[in-house]
Design a protein around this motif. Structure first.
Motif, PDB file in Angstrom:
ATOM      1  N   VAL A   3       3.852   5.946  -5.484  1.00  0.00           N
ATOM      2  CA  VAL A   3       3.739   6.066  -6.938  1.00  0.00           C
ATOM      3  C   VAL A   3       2.716   7.133  -7.312  1.00  0.00           C
ATOM      4  O   VAL A   3       2.942   7.970  -8.202  1.00  0.00           O
ATOM      5  CB  VAL A   3       3.364   4.706  -7.555  1.00  0.00           C
ATOM      6  N   VAL A   4       1.576   7.122  -6.614  1.00  0.00           N
ATOM      7  CA  VAL A   4       0.544   8.132  -6.887  1.00  0.00           C
ATOM      8  C   VAL A   4       1.082   9.533  -6.610  1.00  0.00           C
ATOM      9  O   VAL A   4       0.863  10.469  -7.389  1.00  0.00           O
ATOM     10  CB  VAL A   4      -0.717   7.843  -6.047  1.00  0.00           C
ATOM     11  N   ALA A   5       1.794   9.680  -5.502  1.00  0.00           N
ATOM     12  CA  ALA A   5       2.368  10.986  -5.168  1.00  0.00           C
ATOM     13  C   ALA A   5       3.370  11.437  -6.222  1.00  0.00           C
ATOM     14  O   ALA A   5       3.401  12.618  -6.601  1.00  0.00           O
ATOM     15  CB  ALA A   5       3.034  10.925  -3.796  1.00  0.00           C
ATOM     16  N   LEU A   6       4.191  10.516  -6.706  1.00  0.00           N
ATOM     17  CA  LEU A   6       5.165  10.854  -7.736  1.00  0.00           C
ATOM     18  C   LEU A   6       4.474  11.283  -9.028  1.00  0.00           C
ATOM     19  O   LEU A   6       4.858  12.277  -9.659  1.00  0.00           O
ATOM     20  CB  LEU A   6       6.086   9.660  -7.994  1.00  0.00           C
ATOM     21  N   MET A  30       0.828  -1.211   0.000  1.00  0.00           N
ATOM     22  CA  MET A  30       0.000   0.000   0.000  1.00  0.00           C
ATOM     23  C   MET A  30       0.863   1.262   0.000  1.00  0.00           C
ATOM     24  O   MET A  30       0.549   2.251  -0.673  1.00  0.00           O
ATOM     25  CB  MET A  30      -0.911  -0.021   1.231  1.00  0.00           C
ATOM     26  N   LEU A  31       1.949   1.221   0.763  1.00  0.00           N
ATOM     27  CA  LEU A  31       2.846   2.365   0.807  1.00  0.00           C
ATOM     28  C   LEU A  31       3.457   2.640  -0.558  1.00  0.00           C
ATOM     29  O   LEU A  31       3.595   3.796  -0.970  1.00  0.00           O
ATOM     30  CB  LEU A  31       3.948   2.122   1.842  1.00  0.00           C
ATOM     31  N   VAL A  32       3.815   1.566  -1.267  1.00  0.00           N
ATOM     32  CA  VAL A  32       4.403   1.728  -2.604  1.00  0.00           C
ATOM     33  C   VAL A  32       3.397   2.388  -3.544  1.00  0.00           C
ATOM     34  O   VAL A  32       3.744   3.288  -4.329  1.00  0.00           O
ATOM     35  CB  VAL A  32       4.859   0.370  -3.151  1.00  0.00           C
TER      36      VAL A  32
END
Length: 553
Positions: free
Chosen positions: A7-10, A1-3
């Motif tokens: 990715v969404v933030a990036l 989930m953290l990954v």
């Protein structure tokens, strides 16, 4: 989930960072602060990225279909335009410093000769026009705008000489209305104009008082343009009188200085070198490059949109198969992939595809996934023309990842009602002498409905040629393991919009065309539609007619 969150933030950081860059180059660098254009451009830079995000997510969020359509066209088209704006603007960064600096260097080289003509670098007007300043100013008064305009326009000394002679003989003209003068000492006679020109008789020595303004006798006078609210102006350059630079006729130590407005007040040479260096030059260059970027991006997107809306072209490929019997030689399979019926491509697009397929007179039609981007309720009418496919051995269908985003079970039932046969991890024998198998898309694994090669191909006769329908090229290694002779896929769109093929190549073994993996050949179609923006650049849509060839023929 953290990954996933990272990715969404990036992705969002890159997305909004790109919009900031476009705003900087197309709005901030080319408009004036506080202006209407700056405000409008800034508002657009905020609204358009949000509109694109709304277009991307509205279908998943269950937004009413008419609203999806209203959001889709502007939102998706802005995404395409944004891509090519960024790419074009990045390309202009290579030439921007040269365009800003090179003309300034040329102006510096030309400056020594230019100053003698018009003072383009901010110097005073040429000496040729100065003698006219004194007489004209003496005739019209110290604050006369008419006299100043004559000098600024470069009045020739010859033309001013008669005026000077007349002014020397006639009494002093009345002061112009609004002219400000220093207070005069009582009982002191008004000092006549003592300025002289080479053609004027000398004025008798007149007593002077400390408070009386006196104009030096100069052959050359500086620019005499005056501002209405200025009593005195800076000291003129040295006159050609006494050796120490004291103007002729100014023998009173405390006499006030004759003055004129600085030459920079009107800048007679301003603008002669185009935009010039500095902020004006940078803004000029920014506007030229911004206009170029907008024109290139808009033209690219317009051409790519036309490519999609005119319908797919027909591409023909011959594929020899070692185990294909002579009876199947020349067998034609029309491969249709990635139609993407949705908010932007609807019933008319489906009809264009049907017309293109039927014109090839195929033996079999293979629809290899991503038929739709939406529910049966919203897109069922748009898909109705697909019922008119005409092929000797019928039409077959396998799911793609977008079917699982849109309700795969409902669409499987719908395509069956349209006359196509779904192949859900199953195989059929074609009368001409080969096996046709189909597997579910790998996205179905998240829904408990993924591909099952053992079920589709495990118990078949490997002496027969096998053709596999699978949406994504990544399953080709499974196809090799199960002895498939030819796999037909889509999914990549051929990259759809350049340079998308480079990204597609990172996730797929083949982006488009025919390639061999062991004893298995893989053909990947660019697709008949478009996902998201209805735009294709460098990867035109197509329907591929794969013609099988027997080595025994």
């Amino acid at each position: 989930m953290l990954v996933v969150l990272l990715v969404v933030a990036l992705v969002l950081t890159v997305y909004f960072g790109a919009h900031w860059y476009v705003w900087r180059r197309l709005v901030r660098d080319v408009t004036r602060p506080g202006g209407a254009a700056r405000r409008a451009g800034t508002a657009a830079a905020v609204v358009l990225p949000l509109l694109s995000l709304a277009a991307l997510t509205s279908g998943r969020l269950g937004v009413p279909f008419p609203l999806q359509q209203a959001l889709a066209w502007p939102g998706f088209m802005w995404l395409a335009l944004m891509l090519y704006l960024v790419l074009t603007l990045l390309a202009t960064e290579l030439v921007r410093p040269l365009l800003v600096r090179l003309p300034a260097r040329g102006a510096r080289r030309a400056r020594p000769g230019a100053g003698a003509e018009a003072g383009a670098a901010g110097t005073e007007p040429a000496a040729a026009g100065r003698p006219a300043a004194g007489p004209v100013a003496g005739a019209a008064g110290a604050g006369s705008a008419v006299a100043a305009g004559s000098v600024a326009a470069g009045t020739a000394p010859a033309a001013a000489a008669p005026v000077a002679a007349t002014a020397a003989k006639a009494p002093e003209a009345p002061e112009a209305v609004g002219t400000l003068e220093p207070p005069k000492t009582p009982d002191t006679p008004k000092t006549p104009d003592t300025r002289t020109t080479p053609d004027t008789r000398e004025t008798p020595d007149i007593p002077k008082t400390p408070d009386t303004r006196e104009t030096p006798d100069t052959r050359e006078t500086p620019d005499t343009r005056e501002t209405p609210d200025t009593r005195t102006t800076p000291e003129p350059p040295k006159a050609t009188g006494t050796p120490d630079g004291t103007p002729e006729g100014s023998d009173a130590p405390g006499a006030p200085e004759t003055s004129a407005a600085p030459a920079t007040a009107a800048r007679p040479g301003a603008g002669l070198t185009g935009a010039g260096p500095g902020m004006a030059r940078r803004r000029f260059v920014s506007r030229v490059l911004a206009g170029t970027a907008v024109a290139v991006a808009a033209g690219t997107v317009a051409g790519g949109t036309h490519s999609v809306l005119r319908g797919p072209s027909v591409k023909r490929v011959t594929v020899p198969l070692a185990k294909l019997p002579r009876s199947a030689h020349g067998y034609r399979i029309a491969v249709v992939s990635d139609v993407h019926l949705g908010p932007t491509l609807g019933r008319a697009h489906a009809q264009r595809i049907v017309d293109a397929v039927n014109s090839t007179q195929p033996d079999l039609v293979a629809v290899v996934g991503d038929l739709v981007d939406g529910s049966v309720e919203n897109l069922g009418p748009a898909a109705e023309p697909l019922a008119r496919f005409r092929a000797r051995h019928g039409s077959f269908f396998v799911t793609g990842n977008h079917e699982y985003f849109s309700g795969a079970e409902q669409w499987v039932d719908e395509v069956r009602d349209l006359g196509m046969r779904p192949l859900r991890n199953e195989r059929v024998e074609i009368a001409s002498g080969f096996d046709l198998a189909g597997v579910n898309d790998v996205a179905g694994e998240n829904y408990g409905d993924g591909p099952d090669f053992a079920r589709a191909l495990g118990d078949r006769d490997r002496a027969r040629a096998a053709v596999l329908l699978a949406h994504q090229p990544v399953v080709v290694h499974d196809a090799v393991r199960y002895g498939v002779d030819l796999q037909l896929s889509g999914h990549t769109h051929g990259g759809q919009m350049w340079p998308g093929e480079f990204l597609a190549g990172l996730a797929n073994p083949t982006v488009e065309g025919l390639e061999r993996y062991g004893d298995t050949q893989l053909y990947v179609s660019r697709g008949a539609g478009a996902w998201g923006p209805p735009v294709r650049v460098g990867a035109p849509s197509d329907i591929t007619v794969v013609q099988l060839a027997s080595r025994d023929a």
